[in-house]
Design an enzyme around this catalytic site. Structure first.
Site, PDB file in Angstrom:
ATOM      1  NE  ARG A  46      -8.387  -8.510  -2.142  1.00 58.93           N
ATOM      2  CZ  ARG A  46      -9.591  -8.784  -1.641  1.00 58.93           C
ATOM      3  NH1 ARG A  46      -9.747  -9.006  -0.345  1.00 58.93           N
ATOM      4  NH2 ARG A  46     -10.645  -8.837  -2.422  1.00 58.93           N
ATOM      5  CB  SER A 118      -4.537 -10.649 -10.672  1.00 62.27           C
ATOM      6  OG  SER A 118      -4.322 -10.356  -9.317  1.00 62.27           O
ATOM      7  CE  LYS A 148      -9.447 -11.094  -4.631  1.00 63.37           C
ATOM      8  NZ  LYS A 148      -8.339 -11.229  -5.588  1.00 63.37           N
TER       9      LYS A 148
END
Length: 218
Positions: A46, A118, A148
């Site tokens: 990611r 998600s 995040k």
């Protein structure tokens, strides 16, 4: 040949990009190698946010990490980038609610790889239950997280349990998971935990991964 999805892959699921490696003496491939040697069950690349790599470097990095995962026979999953997932012949791709529509991603990757989604609300889980082609759900953040910038509101253990109960698919927990609080997760019925900083910023990766596996092996 991409690996077929198995629930056990969710047990000790490591997510990282170069922006998550805060140790000046280690690179992302070095951290991943340690994590693979320690027994992680899946890796998601990611590359997002401040300090992340440019497109060209990201592709090179993805190929390097893909090879490492292949060597250790651990699934390599790409976060929200169909082109990169196809180019590296990833085993899986993970998409968020804010990313490309999951149905479009499923059409694009076909049977080449498994798809994770998600879901943070019961409504999102209900839609996922009816969507052909999703292998697992990532739910959270369970705890407050610093990894995040755009993290959704914390759902907590009770919220996670409700999502697991309403899901027909296996669920992996995400968000603010530490070596201390991970022991609270099995009671929710999740298949495992996905973590960024618990491994990426650990001073003892072996200990962190061993802890993840132990909690879900009980």
């Amino acid at each position: 040949m991409a690996m077929a999805f198995k629930v056990g892959m969710l047990r000790a699921y490591f997510i990282a990009g170069t922006q998550d490696i805060k140790k000046s003496n280690l690179t992302l491939p070095e951290v991943l190698t340690q994590a693979l040697q320690s027994g992680i069950t899946a890796f998601q690349y990611r590359e997002k946010g401040p300090g992340s790599l440019s497109e060209e470097k990201k592709v090179d990095m993805a190929h390097t990490l893909r090879k490492l995962c292949e060597t250790y026979k651990i699934p390599f999953i790409v976060d929200d980038d169909v082109d990169l997932a196809l180019e590296t012949a990833a085993d899986g791709i993970h998409v968020g609610q804010k990313d490309e529509r999951v149905t479009k991603v499923i059409q694009q990757v076909g049977t080449k790889m498994f798809v994770g989604l998600s879901c943070d609300t019961k409504e999102q889980v209900a839609i996922a239950n009816e969507t052909e082609g999703i292998s697992y759900i990532g739910s959270g953040p369970v705890y407050p997280t610093g990894s995040k910038a755009d993290a959704d509101p914390v759902i907590g253990i009770a919220g996670l349990k409700r999502l697991v109960q309403s899901s027909r698919l296996p669920v992996v927990a995400i968000g603010g998971i530490t070596e201390e609080n991970i022991s609270e997760l099995p009671q929710t019925g999740v298949a495992g935990a996905s973590v960024i900083s618990m491994i990426a910023q650990s001073n003892d990766i072996k200990r962190a991964v061993t802890r993840m596996r132990a909690v879900f092996e009980k």
